[in-house]
Design a protein around this motif. Structure first.
Motif, PDB file in Angstrom:
ATOM      1  N   PHE A  82    -130.706 -23.380  22.126  1.00 26.98           N
ATOM      2  CA  PHE A  82    -130.798 -22.617  20.884  1.00 26.98           C
ATOM      3  C   PHE A  82    -129.642 -21.631  20.743  1.00 26.98           C
ATOM      4  O   PHE A  82    -129.123 -21.431  19.645  1.00 26.98           O
ATOM      5  CB  PHE A  82    -132.135 -21.875  20.796  1.00 26.98           C
ATOM      6  N   THR A  84    -126.657 -22.018  21.862  1.00 30.11           N
ATOM      7  CA  THR A  84    -125.471 -22.773  21.458  1.00 30.11           C
ATOM      8  C   THR A  84    -125.545 -23.122  19.975  1.00 30.11           C
ATOM      9  O   THR A  84    -124.544 -23.054  19.258  1.00 30.11           O
ATOM     10  CB  THR A  84    -125.343 -24.054  22.296  1.00 30.11           C
ATOM     11  N   LEU A  85    -126.751 -23.482  19.511  1.00 23.61           N
ATOM     12  CA  LEU A  85    -126.906 -23.783  18.089  1.00 23.61           C
ATOM     13  C   LEU A  85    -126.562 -22.570  17.235  1.00 23.61           C
ATOM     14  O   LEU A  85    -125.840 -22.672  16.238  1.00 23.61           O
ATOM     15  CB  LEU A  85    -128.345 -24.219  17.783  1.00 23.61           C
ATOM     16  N   LEU A  88    -122.797 -22.019  17.231  1.00 24.53           N
ATOM     17  CA  LEU A  88    -122.072 -22.964  16.376  1.00 24.53           C
ATOM     18  C   LEU A  88    -122.284 -22.638  14.904  1.00 24.53           C
ATOM     19  O   LEU A  88    -121.342 -22.642  14.105  1.00 24.53           O
ATOM     20  CB  LEU A  88    -122.538 -24.393  16.667  1.00 24.53           C
ATOM     21  N   THR A  89    -123.534 -22.350  14.547  1.00 27.45           N
ATOM     22  CA  THR A  89    -123.839 -22.036  13.156  1.00 27.45           C
ATOM     23  C   THR A  89    -123.066 -20.809  12.700  1.00 27.45           C
ATOM     24  O   THR A  89    -122.515 -20.759  11.603  1.00 27.45           O
ATOM     25  CB  THR A  89    -125.346 -21.784  12.993  1.00 27.45           C
ATOM     26  N   GLN A  91    -120.271 -19.661  13.937  1.00 28.65           N
ATOM     27  CA  GLN A  91    -118.847 -19.997  13.823  1.00 28.65           C
ATOM     28  C   GLN A  91    -118.572 -20.726  12.516  1.00 28.65           C
ATOM     29  O   GLN A  91    -117.510 -20.582  11.931  1.00 28.65           O
ATOM     30  CB  GLN A  91    -118.440 -20.896  14.986  1.00 28.65           C
ATOM     31  N   ALA A  92    -119.547 -21.528  12.072  1.00 28.79           N
ATOM     32  CA  ALA A  92    -119.332 -22.311  10.864  1.00 28.79           C
ATOM     33  C   ALA A  92    -119.553 -21.481   9.612  1.00 28.79           C
ATOM     34  O   ALA A  92    -118.862 -21.665   8.620  1.00 28.79           O
ATOM     35  CB  ALA A  92    -120.246 -23.530  10.868  1.00 28.79           C
ATOM     36  N   PHE A  93    -120.504 -20.552   9.635  1.00 24.66           N
ATOM     37  CA  PHE A  93    -120.877 -19.900   8.378  1.00 24.66           C
ATOM     38  C   PHE A  93    -120.614 -18.398   8.348  1.00 24.66           C
ATOM     39  O   PHE A  93    -120.555 -17.807   7.280  1.00 24.66           O
ATOM     40  CB  PHE A  93    -122.351 -20.175   8.065  1.00 24.66           C
ATOM     41  N   PHE A  95    -117.902 -16.699  10.124  1.00 24.32           N
ATOM     42  CA  PHE A  95    -116.788 -16.722  11.072  1.00 24.32           C
ATOM     43  C   PHE A  95    -116.256 -15.317  11.368  1.00 24.32           C
ATOM     44  O   PHE A  95    -115.926 -15.013  12.509  1.00 24.32           O
ATOM     45  CB  PHE A  95    -115.669 -17.613  10.542  1.00 24.32           C
ATOM     46  N   GLN A  99    -116.046 -13.512  15.027  1.00 19.98           N
ATOM     47  CA  GLN A  99    -114.855 -12.964  15.672  1.00 19.98           C
ATOM     48  C   GLN A  99    -115.125 -11.599  16.281  1.00 19.98           C
ATOM     49  O   GLN A  99    -114.489 -11.196  17.231  1.00 19.98           O
ATOM     50  CB  GLN A  99    -113.708 -12.891  14.676  1.00 19.98           C
ATOM     51  N   TYR A 162    -119.880   0.415   9.097  1.00 19.28           N
ATOM     52  CA  TYR A 162    -118.518   0.037   8.760  1.00 19.28           C
ATOM     53  C   TYR A 162    -118.397  -1.476   8.904  1.00 19.28           C
ATOM     54  O   TYR A 162    -118.869  -2.043   9.881  1.00 19.28           O
ATOM     55  CB  TYR A 162    -117.563   0.778   9.706  1.00 19.28           C
ATOM     56  N   GLN A 163    -117.792  -2.143   7.925  1.00 22.59           N
ATOM     57  CA  GLN A 163    -117.624  -3.600   7.928  1.00 22.59           C
ATOM     58  C   GLN A 163    -118.939  -4.354   7.848  1.00 22.59           C
ATOM     59  O   GLN A 163    -119.048  -5.482   8.313  1.00 22.59           O
ATOM     60  CB  GLN A 163    -116.875  -4.066   9.184  1.00 22.59           C
ATOM     61  N   LEU A 187    -115.217  10.471  21.426  1.00 27.40           N
ATOM     62  CA  LEU A 187    -114.858   9.133  21.875  1.00 27.40           C
ATOM     63  C   LEU A 187    -115.853   8.552  22.859  1.00 27.40           C
ATOM     64  O   LEU A 187    -116.121   7.354  22.882  1.00 27.40           O
ATOM     65  CB  LEU A 187    -113.475   9.218  22.524  1.00 27.40           C
ATOM     66  N   LEU A 191    -117.372   4.561  24.141  1.00 24.87           N
ATOM     67  CA  LEU A 191    -117.088   4.022  25.473  1.00 24.87           C
ATOM     68  C   LEU A 191    -118.404   3.694  26.191  1.00 24.87           C
ATOM     69  O   LEU A 191    -119.462   4.166  25.801  1.00 24.87           O
ATOM     70  CB  LEU A 191    -116.269   5.043  26.272  1.00 24.87           C
TER      71      LEU A 191
END
Lengths: 232, 218
Positions: A82, A84-85, A88-89, A91-93, A95, A99, A162-163, A187, A191
């Motif tokens: 699961f 891995t699924l 992959l999902t 990464q595909a949708f 991205f 990252q 943020y983002q 900071l 950390l």
């Protein structure tokens, strides 16, 4: 484990009273490593939620089939598939988010919270209860991840969410909050030590809430008893 | 004894079945989204290239027109991809995936765009492990520092001024972090030196380019 196992009780235990991150202290590696911002925490939490619901459901379905001596390897196989699924999902949708979270998604495989729920709950319960438990535990973890991420991001960088648009789409820009570029954050919050300190604070806060609630209940009971006595 | 053997075999079979089931599920999904993922990676790379290249002048696909070069002393890695941007046949720019070997916390990966006239189209940090809040100001999302490289060349500033201000050079360092900017300035300078040394050779459609082209970022 006494009393009946209602949905409400499963949810209460998963989200609050037996919160896997704050009470059981399981799955600390992703919790501490990914929560440098609220968005990261939320993304990691949602990924964990999906994996734990899928794995709880599957483990519950196969609980009659799997002999006790091979249950752990089977659980690991189910969870790894699961994860891995999900990876992959993503990464595909998603991205951009992938990252950001990248490496940590694969780390969900070794999140003891997930195998812990498979072993302690899902492998002994009906499908519906296992799914509710997965949702509740996943939600509890997501809340803690997001809270810790928000705390560290706000103290360390002076922003919140943020983002967030990377995760939730463009509308989420309204969630983003910033104290401006002038803000010099502490900071240490971003950390690694900040992760431990923040987690400690969250645990303390939860215990404080629980103690207050307990005192409140005790006071209410005492008041009720005195009221009974005076009435008598 | 027979019962025990049977039990072992049965366990093994169940475990094997789960392994096959899991692998099948992953393989099917992988097959379904594979091309989409490759597209995403390609698009992300292109988006990044377009921020440091004069996109309006480029008519070819730099990701397809690539080359592997080897100059570990100047480019920091044993093998460095070079993408060539052209306007029809005329060379426009090169993008090198240089590596900064001596970052504060390990290697830093850069994209360095060198225009045909030797000036920098821009520099971007692709990946790094620098300290959050200090060294990570090299990311364009965190600070504008890396944008200072745009338009610089080996003559502007002159070669001896290619250093951070603390070392008597032209480039800012940031509070609390000198090592990171220093190593990046050096790496960008070395990349420029390499491009200058190689001259037009890097734009030639070489036989190695034929074999490596098309791999892109896939």
């Amino acid at each position: 484990m006494s009393g009946t196992l209602t949905y409400a009780r499963i949810v209460r235990e998963g989200v609050w009273s037996n919160n896997q991150s704050l009470v059981a202290l399981l799955g600390l590696c992703p919790l501490l490593a990914t929560t440098t911002s609220a968005t990261n925490g939320l993304g990691m939490g949602l990924a964990t939620l999906v994996v734990i619901v899928c794995s709880n459901g599957t483990v519950s379905l196969i609980r009659q089939l799997v002999r006790p001596e091979i249950r752990i390897p089977v659980f690991v196989l189910v969870i790894a598939s699961f994860v891995t699924l999900v990876e992959l999902t993503m990464q595909a949708f998603f991205f951009d988010l992938y990252q950001v979270l990248g490496l940590f998604i694969s780390l969900i495989v070794v999140n003891c919270m997930i195998i812990g729920r498979a072993e302690a709950f899902a492998s002994k319960q009906r499908l519906d209860r296992a799914l509710v438990d997965g949702l509740a535990v996943g939600l509890g973890a997501t809340l803690v991840l997001t809270a810790l991420g928000a705390l560290r991001e706000f103290v360390g960088q002076g922003t919140l969410f943020y983002q967030a648009d990377l995760l939730l789409g463009d509308w989420a820009r309204v969630l983003s909050l910033s104290l401006g570029t002038e803000f010099q954050g502490a900071l240490i919050a971003i950390l690694p030590p900040g992760a431990f300190i923040g987690l400690g604070l969250l645990i303390a806060l939860k215990n404080l809430f629980d103690q207050r609630a307990k005192k409140g209940r005790a006071a209410a009971q005492a008041a009720a008893r005195t009221a009974d006595l005076t009435a008598a | 004894m027979i019962a025990k053997t049977q039990s072992i075999l049965l366990s093994g079979a169940v475990l094997g079945a789960f392994a096959i089931g899991g692998v099948t599920l992953v393989a099917v999904t992988h097959g379904a989204v594979d091309s989409r993922i490759a597209d995403n990676q390609r698009q992300a790379m292109l988006d990044q290239l377009n921020t440091i290249l004069p996109a309006e002048r480029i008519t070819n696909d730099p990701l397809q027109d690539s080359l592997q070069v080897s100059a570990s002393d100047l480019l920091g890695a044993d093998s460095t991809p070079v993408y060539r941007a052209r306007q029809d046949a005329a060379p426009v720019a090169l993008v090198l995936e240089s590596v900064v070997p001596d970052g504060y916390a390990g290697p830093i990966k850069l994209l360095v765009a060198v225009l045909h006239d030797g000036t920098l189209g821009g520099v971007r940090v692709v990946s790094h492990h620098e300290t959050p809040g200090l060294g990570d100001k090299i990311e364009v999302a965190k600070s504008d520092w890396v944008l200072d490289f745009t338009g610089k060349s080996l003559t502007n500033p002159p070669l001896e001024k290619w250093a951070v201000k603390r070392d008597g050079g032209e480039f800012d360092q940031f509070t609390g972090a000198t090592i990171t900017p220093r190593s990046i300035v050096n790496a960008v300078r070395d990349t420029l030196l390499y491009v200058q040394q190689q001259g037009e050779a890097l734009y030639q459609p070489s036989p190695t380019a034929a074999t490596t082209s098309g791999t892109g970022a896939g």
